[in-house]
Design an enzyme around this catalytic site. Structure first.
Site, PDB file in Angstrom:
ATOM      1  N   CYS A  50      30.780  61.516  87.340  1.00 38.21           N
ATOM      2  CA  CYS A  50      30.103  62.791  87.633  1.00 38.21           C
ATOM      3  C   CYS A  50      28.432  62.502  87.164  1.00 38.21           C
ATOM      4  CB  CYS A  50      30.121  63.768  86.415  1.00 38.21           C
ATOM      5  SG  CYS A  50      30.119  63.386  84.507  1.00 38.21           S
ATOM      6  N   GLY A 115      32.708  57.815  75.352  1.00 38.69           N
ATOM      7  CA  GLY A 115      33.539  56.936  75.537  1.00 38.69           C
ATOM      8  C   GLY A 115      34.458  57.015  77.053  1.00 38.69           C
ATOM      9  N   GLN A 116      34.297  57.892  77.709  1.00 42.10           N
ATOM     10  CA  GLN A 116      35.042  58.235  78.901  1.00 42.10           C
ATOM     11  C   GLN A 116      34.474  57.212  79.879  1.00 42.10           C
ATOM     12  OE1 GLN A 116      33.425  61.262  77.263  1.00 42.10           O
ATOM     13  NE2 GLN A 116      35.590  61.450  76.547  1.00 42.10           N
ATOM     14  N   GLY A 189      40.329  74.648  85.023  1.00 44.24           N
ATOM     15  CA  GLY A 189      40.924  73.211  84.952  1.00 44.24           C
ATOM     16  C   GLY A 189      41.603  72.891  83.741  1.00 44.24           C
ATOM     17  N   MET A 193      38.314  66.581  80.746  1.00 40.25           N
ATOM     18  CA  MET A 193      37.332  67.293  80.425  1.00 40.25           C
ATOM     19  C   MET A 193      37.835  68.661  79.723  1.00 40.25           C
ATOM     20  SD  MET A 193      34.537  65.472  80.573  1.00 40.25           S
ATOM     21  CE  MET A 193      35.582  64.424  80.259  1.00 40.25           C
TER      22      MET A 193
HETATM   23  N1  LIG Z   1      36.046  62.477  83.078  1.00 40.39           N
HETATM   24  C1  LIG Z   1      34.766  62.297  82.740  1.00 40.39           C
HETATM   25  O1  LIG Z   1      34.324  61.748  81.788  1.00 40.39           O
HETATM   26  C2  LIG Z   1      33.921  63.564  83.155  1.00 40.39           C
HETATM   27  C3  LIG Z   1      32.781  63.807  82.439  1.00 40.39           C
HETATM   28  C4  LIG Z   1      31.791  64.671  82.846  1.00 40.39           C
HETATM   29  C5  LIG Z   1      32.007  65.463  84.071  1.00 40.39           C
HETATM   30  N2  LIG Z   1      33.546  65.015  84.689  1.00 40.39           N
HETATM   31  C6  LIG Z   1      33.787  65.978  86.107  1.00 40.39           C
HETATM   32  O2  LIG Z   1      34.944  66.971  85.436  1.00 40.39           O
HETATM   33  C7  LIG Z   1      35.502  67.207  86.513  1.00 40.39           C
HETATM   34  C8  LIG Z   1      37.061  66.904  85.992  1.00 40.39           C
HETATM   35  O3  LIG Z   1      37.132  65.735  85.553  1.00 40.39           O
HETATM   36  P1  LIG Z   1      38.398  65.307  84.630  1.00 40.39           P
HETATM   37  O4  LIG Z   1      38.139  63.972  84.146  1.00 40.39           O
HETATM   38  O5  LIG Z   1      38.708  66.432  83.501  1.00 40.39           O
HETATM   39  O6  LIG Z   1      39.513  65.158  85.880  1.00 40.39           O
HETATM   40  P2  LIG Z   1      41.169  65.237  85.742  1.00 40.39           P
HETATM   41  O7  LIG Z   1      41.623  64.666  84.524  1.00 40.39           O
HETATM   42  O8  LIG Z   1      41.504  64.297  86.878  1.00 40.39           O
HETATM   43  O9  LIG Z   1      41.622  66.832  86.008  1.00 40.39           O
HETATM   44  C9  LIG Z   1      41.185  67.388  87.247  1.00 40.39           C
HETATM   45  C10 LIG Z   1      41.335  68.787  87.026  1.00 40.39           C
HETATM   46  O10 LIG Z   1      40.945  69.397  88.463  1.00 40.39           O
HETATM   47  C11 LIG Z   1      41.996  70.182  88.984  1.00 40.39           C
HETATM   48  N3  LIG Z   1      41.817  70.070  90.548  1.00 40.39           N
HETATM   49  C12 LIG Z   1      41.735  68.869  91.380  1.00 40.39           C
HETATM   50  N4  LIG Z   1      41.545  69.354  92.616  1.00 40.39           N
HETATM   51  C13 LIG Z   1      41.436  70.597  92.489  1.00 40.39           C
HETATM   52  C14 LIG Z   1      41.269  71.689  93.384  1.00 40.39           C
HETATM   53  N5  LIG Z   1      40.952  71.127  94.940  1.00 40.39           N
HETATM   54  N6  LIG Z   1      41.165  72.925  93.381  1.00 40.39           N
HETATM   55  C15 LIG Z   1      41.292  73.463  91.766  1.00 40.39           C
HETATM   56  N7  LIG Z   1      41.567  72.442  90.973  1.00 40.39           N
HETATM   57  C16 LIG Z   1      41.737  71.455  91.254  1.00 40.39           C
HETATM   58  C17 LIG Z   1      43.365  69.634  88.466  1.00 40.39           C
HETATM   59  O11 LIG Z   1      44.380  70.377  88.907  1.00 40.39           O
HETATM   60  P3  LIG Z   1      45.895  69.781  88.686  1.00 40.39           P
HETATM   61  O12 LIG Z   1      46.272  69.786  87.320  1.00 40.39           O
HETATM   62  O13 LIG Z   1      46.507  71.124  89.395  1.00 40.39           O
HETATM   63  O14 LIG Z   1      45.863  68.621  89.481  1.00 40.39           O
HETATM   64  C18 LIG Z   1      42.987  69.151  87.063  1.00 40.39           C
HETATM   65  O15 LIG Z   1      42.954  70.396  86.325  1.00 40.39           O
HETATM   66  C19 LIG Z   1      35.137  66.406  87.638  1.00 40.39           C
HETATM   67  O16 LIG Z   1      34.309  67.055  88.519  1.00 40.39           O
HETATM   68  C20 LIG Z   1      34.517  65.263  87.088  1.00 40.39           C
HETATM   69  O17 LIG Z   1      33.350  64.651  87.796  1.00 40.39           O
HETATM   70  C21 LIG Z   1      34.310  64.301  84.137  1.00 40.39           C
END
Ligand SMILES: NC(=O)c1ccc[n+]([C@@H]2O[C@H](COP(=O)([O-])OP(=O)(O)OC[C@H]3O[C@@H](n4cnc5c(N)ncnc54)[C@H](OP(=O)(O)O)[C@@H]3O)[C@@H](O)[C@H]2O)c1
Length: 428
Positions: A50, A115-116, A189, A193
Site C-alpha cells: 500500500c 512488521g507487515q 474486509g 488488516m
Molecule cells: N498488509 C498490509 O500490511 C497492508 C497495510 C496497509 C494497507 N494494506 C491494504 O489493505 C488492503 C487489504 O490488505 P490485507 O493485507 O488485509 O489483504 P488480505 O489479507 O489479502 O485480505 C483481502 C481482503 O479483501 C477482500 N477482497 C479482495 N478482493 C475483493 C473485491 N474485489 N471486493 C471486495 N472485497 C475483496 C477479501 O475478501 P475475501 O475474504 O472474500 O477474499 C479480504 O477480505 C489492501 O488494499 C492493502 O493494500 C495492507
C-alpha cells in the site's frame, strides 16, 4: 552486473499515484515476464504494497535497465514519463542494497518499525522465484534483506507495541471520535488488516463492531478469533443496511475499484447522519468524491501521517540501533557480491595447480613402483593436496578481500599472467 531499484513510495508519491501503480499478486507473473523480456534486465523482483511499488533489477547496463523499468511503469500506470518522474526514486548499487534492507526492517515504512513489510518482502521474493524473475543475485540479496529484517525485529525493540497501518488508523479514529465505545463501527474486509483493526479497536474499548466481507466464512473466522467481543458479521449484500447503522467505517479490502462513492452514500445516508470513513486500502476502497458530502469525512492512508509523527519520534533511537545491524548485513552481501568476480579466476587457478599436482603425483608413484603399498600412496596423495591447499589459501583469501574494484581486477590480471591461466570469459 549492477543492482538498481526504481520505485515510488509514501515519501515520494501521494495515494492517487500509488494506486495507479499498484501491481496486485495475480498480475505479478505478467509484469515479471514483461520486465525480464527487456534486453537489459537480467533479474527482477516487484515489491508492491500500500505504501510502495519498487522494482528491483540486476542489469549489465544500468542506464538502459533503469530506462526500461521507467517506461514499463509509465505504460502500466498510464502516466506520462514527465508525470511519473516527479514521483520516482532511483537508487543504484550499494544505495539500492541498503535501501532494500531498510525497507525490510520497517525503517522506511510510514509507521516506523511496522512488521507487515517483512512478510511483504518475503512474498515478493516468493513471487519472483516462482515466476523466474529472481536468480542468483536477487535470491541472495532478498534472503539477506529478510535476515536483516528479522534481526532488527529480534535484536531491537523497534517492533514493540505492535504498530501497523491499522493501529495508526485506529489512533486517527480515536483522535476524531474520542469515545469509540459509543460508536457503531463497521469494517469492510476480513483479511490481515481487518484482524489488526479489530484488535486495536477492542484495545480502545470499541464494543459495537460489524465485519462485512465478500465471503461470509472469512468474516466469521475473524470474529471467532475475538470470542470476548460480540462482533456481528455479514456479506457485502448487507452493505447499505450496515452503513445506515454506522458512525465509523473502516475499509480494507483488496478490491481494485472503489466500493463506496458519493452517489452510493448520498442515496442511503440521511442529511443528519454523519459518518467517518477510514480507508487503509491501496488502491483506495473509498472514492475521493465522498468528501464532497457535508456529513461525510473520509480519510485515507496518507492522512495517517499526522498520527504517525509521534510514533516516529519515540522510535527514532531504536531505528539507530537497527541501522548498525543493517550495515553489517549490507557488508555481508557486498562481500559475497564482490567474491562473484573472483570465482572464475580462483577456479581456473585451482584447476591448473590441481592438474600439475595430479601429473607430478602420477610420475612419482610410477617411479616408486608397484611394491609401494596403497597406504603409502594415500599418504603421499594427502601430502600433495595439503601442500596445494596451503599454498592457494593465502592468495585466495587476499583476492576475495580486495574491496577496491580496480585493485581486485589488477590482482586477478596478475594471477592470470603469472600462472598463464585461461582468459576469463566475458559476460555477454
Ligand atoms: N498488509 C498490509 O500490511 C497492508 C497495510 C496497509 C494497507 N494494506 C491494504 O489493505 C488492503 C487489504 O490488505 P490485507 O493485507 O488485509 O489483504 P488480505 O489479507 O489479502 O485480505 C483481502 C481482503 O479483501 C477482500 N477482497 C479482495 N478482493 C475483493 C473485491 N474485489 N471486493 C471486495 N472485497 C475483496 C477479501 O475478501 P475475501 O475474504 O472474500 O477474499 C479480504 O477480505 C489492501 O488494499 C492493502 O493494500 C495492507
Amino acid at each position: 552486473m549492477n543492482i538498481a531499484v526504481v520505485g515510488l513510495s509514501h515519501k515520494t508519491a501521494p495515494v492517487e499515484v500509488r494506486e495507479k501503480l499498484s501491481i496486485p499478486t495475480p498480475q505479478t507473473a505478467d509484469a515479471i515476464a514483461q520486465l525480464t523480456s527487456y534486453p537489459h534486465i537480467e533479474e527482477v523482483t516487484i515489491l508492491s504494497t500500500c505504501n510502495r511499488l519498487e522494482i528491483l533489477i540486476v542489469t549489465e547496463e544500468t542506464e538502459q535497465g533503469v530506462r526500461e523499468v521507467t517506461q514499463f511503469l509509465a505504460d502500466y500506470g498510464q502516466l506520462s514519463l514527465h508525470e511519473l518522474r516527479q514521483h520516482l526514486f532511483i537508487l543504484l548499487h550499494q544505495d539500492a542494497i541498503t535501501h532494500l534492507m531498510r525497507v525490510s526492517a520497517g525503517l522506511d515504512s510510514l509507521v516506523l518499525g511496522e512488521g507487515q513489510i517483512l512478510s511483504q518482502v518475503k512474498h515478493a521474493h516468493q513471487l519472483a522465484q516462482q515466476h523466474k524473475g529472481a536468480s542468483r543475485i536477487l535470491n541472495r540479496l532478498l534472503k539477506q534483506a529478510i535476515t536483516a529484517g528479522k534481526r532488527v525485529r529480534t535484536e531491537t525493540n523497534i517492533g514493540s507495541g505492535a504498530v501497523s497501518i491499522s493501529s495508526a488508523a485506529v489512533e486517527l479514529a480515536k483522535l476524531k471520535q474520542p469515545n469509540l465505545g459509543d460508536c457503531r463501527i463497521s469494517i469492510l474486509g476480513a483479511g490481515k488488516m481487518a484482524r489488526l483493526l479489530v484488535q486495536h479497536l477492542l484495545s480502545k474499548d470499541a464494543t459495537q463492531i460489524t465485519i462485512l466481507n465478500r465471503t461470509l466464512p472469512r468474516a466469521n473466522e475473524l470474529a471467532a478469533q475475538f470470542q470476548q467481543a460480540s462482533i456481528r458479521t455479514g456479506t457485502m449484500d448487507e452493505l447499505e443496511a450496515t452503513l445506515v447503522a454506522s458512525d465509523v467505517v473502516f475499509t480494507c479490502t483488496s478490491a481494485t475499484e472503489p466500493i463506496l462513492d458519493r452517489q452510493a452514500l448520498e442515496a442511503i445516508l440521511s442529511p443528519d447522519q454523519s459518518m467517518m470513513l477510514f480507508d487503509i486500502a491501496v488502491p483506495r476502497n473509498v472514492h475521493r468524491n465522498t468528501n464532497d458530502l457535508d456529513n461525510v469525512h473520509a480519510f485515507n492512508v496518507d492522512d495517517l501521517k499526522a498520527v504517525v509523527a509521534q510514533n516516529q519520534e519515540s522510535r527514532r533511537r531504536m531505528a539507530m540501533e537497527a541501522e548498525a545491524i543493517l550495515e553489517n548485513e549490507v557488508d555481508s552481501f557486498l562481500d559475497w557480491w564482490r567474491s562473484l568476480d573472483t570465482v572464475v579466476t580462483i577456479s581456473s587457478l585451482r584447476s591448473k595447480i590441481e592438474s600439475i599436482r595430479e601429473q607430478e603425483l602420477e610420475k612419482a608413484l610410477s617411479r616408486l613402483g608397484a611394491e609401494f603399498g596403497e597406504k603409502h600412496q594415500e599418504v603421499i596423495e594427502a601430502l600433495t593436496r595439503g601442500i596445494v591447499n596451503k599454498i592457494l589459501h593465502d592468495p585466495m583469501v587476499q583476492l576475495r578481500a580486495q574491496r577496491d574494484i580496480e585493485a581486485r581486477k589488477h590482482a586477478m590480471q596478475t594471477l592470470h599472467l603469472l600462472f598463464n591461466l585461461e582468459p576469463t570469459p566475458s559476460k555477454k
